[in-house]
Design an enzyme around this catalytic site. Sequence first.
Site, short mmCIF file in Angstrom:
data_model
loop_
_atom_site.label_atom_id
_atom_site.label_comp_id
_atom_site.label_asym_id
_atom_site.label_seq_id
_atom_site.Cartn_x
_atom_site.Cartn_y
_atom_site.Cartn_z
N ASN A 180 51.25 24.49 31.45
CA ASN A 180 52.58 25.10 31.50
C ASN A 180 52.99 25.26 32.97
O ASN A 180 52.56 26.19 33.64
CB ASN A 180 52.54 26.47 30.79
N ARG A 183 54.09 22.07 28.16
CA ARG A 183 55.35 22.74 27.86
C ARG A 183 56.44 22.07 28.70
O ARG A 183 56.29 21.94 29.91
CB ARG A 183 55.26 24.21 28.22
N HIS A 221 62.98 29.13 24.33
CA HIS A 221 61.89 29.91 23.71
C HIS A 221 61.61 29.40 22.29
O HIS A 221 61.10 30.15 21.44
CB HIS A 221 62.25 31.41 23.59
N ARG A 245 67.99 38.29 34.86
CA ARG A 245 69.17 37.51 34.44
C ARG A 245 70.16 38.42 33.72
O ARG A 245 69.75 39.27 32.93
CB ARG A 245 68.74 36.36 33.52
N GLU A 259 52.51 30.86 22.35
CA GLU A 259 53.11 29.54 22.57
C GLU A 259 52.05 28.49 22.91
O GLU A 259 52.16 27.34 22.52
CB GLU A 259 54.14 29.64 23.71
#
Length: 394
Positions: free
Chosen positions: A9, A86, A175, A236, A380
Amino acid sequence: MEETILVVNSGSSSVKLALFDKHHRKKASALAEKLNRKDAIAHIDGNSEPIELPEGANHQQALQVLIETFTQQKRLQGPPLAIGHRVVHGGETFREAALIDTDTIAAIEKVSDLAPLHNPVNLVGIAAMQALFPSVPQVAVFDTAFHQTLPEKAYRYALPKRCYENWGVRRYGFHGTSHYFMVQEAARLFGKAVEKTSIISAHLGNGCSITAIQDGKSVDTSMGLTPLEGLVMGTRSGDVDPGLFDYLSGQGVCASDVHAMLNNESGLLGLSGHTNDMRTLCELAEQGDKPSRLAIDVFCFRLARYIGAMTASLTHLDAVVFTGGIGENSAEVRRETIKHLSLLGLTIDPELNQQHGKQSGNRVSHADSRFPILTIPTNEELVIAQEASRLASL
Ligand code: ADP
């Protein structure tokens, strides 16, 4: 010799590795961070003793050191059976994970403008692994793929057609691997088929997004063209009025500064003026710090509004599911969010919520709640390892 599956990742300034056995049990992990900086550093299995990296190490150098370390420690004995990566953005090309070949790489490059901080480093990770293990099958698992089932009414913005047709401006969603895992786990917990399971899945980490999943398929999601839209996040902003760009440009703030502000200086950090760390904010709010309280209030209210909005996409609902660092661990965020949703008949059980559902089969809702509310730890990496095995036909 232990047979392994490697998960890679690559983030904008970090790279995480996870090593699984062929039964998908996790055996080891590694993290290299602050890459391309003087103080680049790496750790194996979260150990406090760091692994030395060359000064200013880049992604490729860090990956090489971590693989060498795994090999010296005999965690990795020979090449892995498969490698899963990923990849953040798969555009409209990828509806599911894909074996990596030259066409896959070209397609990932093609949508790199949509994820300039992520896709290029994802490709660096792929190239580094191809150089180290040229004959091992590699698989790309996309954050966007799970959302390719969104109906057009959910993914189109109300913009002129040319925005979509010429430039691919639409909602992609992110996601996806985590939301996919949520519906698999919810189905398992309820003993139902995934194809008959419908949930609202809230992934609340540093990035935050919420997805409506009807009969196992993503039908609406809060993140859009980029991972900036939707919920309040660590740094964010989530949703703002797009008129902000024009207004601030009139005040002398250029578009690239507004972009940086919305991505890096907003969200929990911007509202509190202290930190993007929810744990710290809860402690400060408890001590009476008003900006921290406001940050939590805006975060929870926006989330509650989105939970309400997501019901418009569903014809039935098995559960509202919380995951990610905040979703799994913050009883306060769950409580303050669900408080806004009494009209939907959602209620929290204070005790089960305080235990994060650990004593109650993941449930944090009150017995009277119209729909169950669950906490499910996301995984994940496991999904990426499973997808790598599947596509490599292991
Ligand atoms: P990332 O998106 O980087 O993977 P995580 O899923 O680890 O992030 O989530 C990070 C967030 O989770 C931070 O805001 C952190 O404060 C929050 N968090 C972790 N543990 C707790 C806790 N016990 N209580 C409240 N927030 C927590």
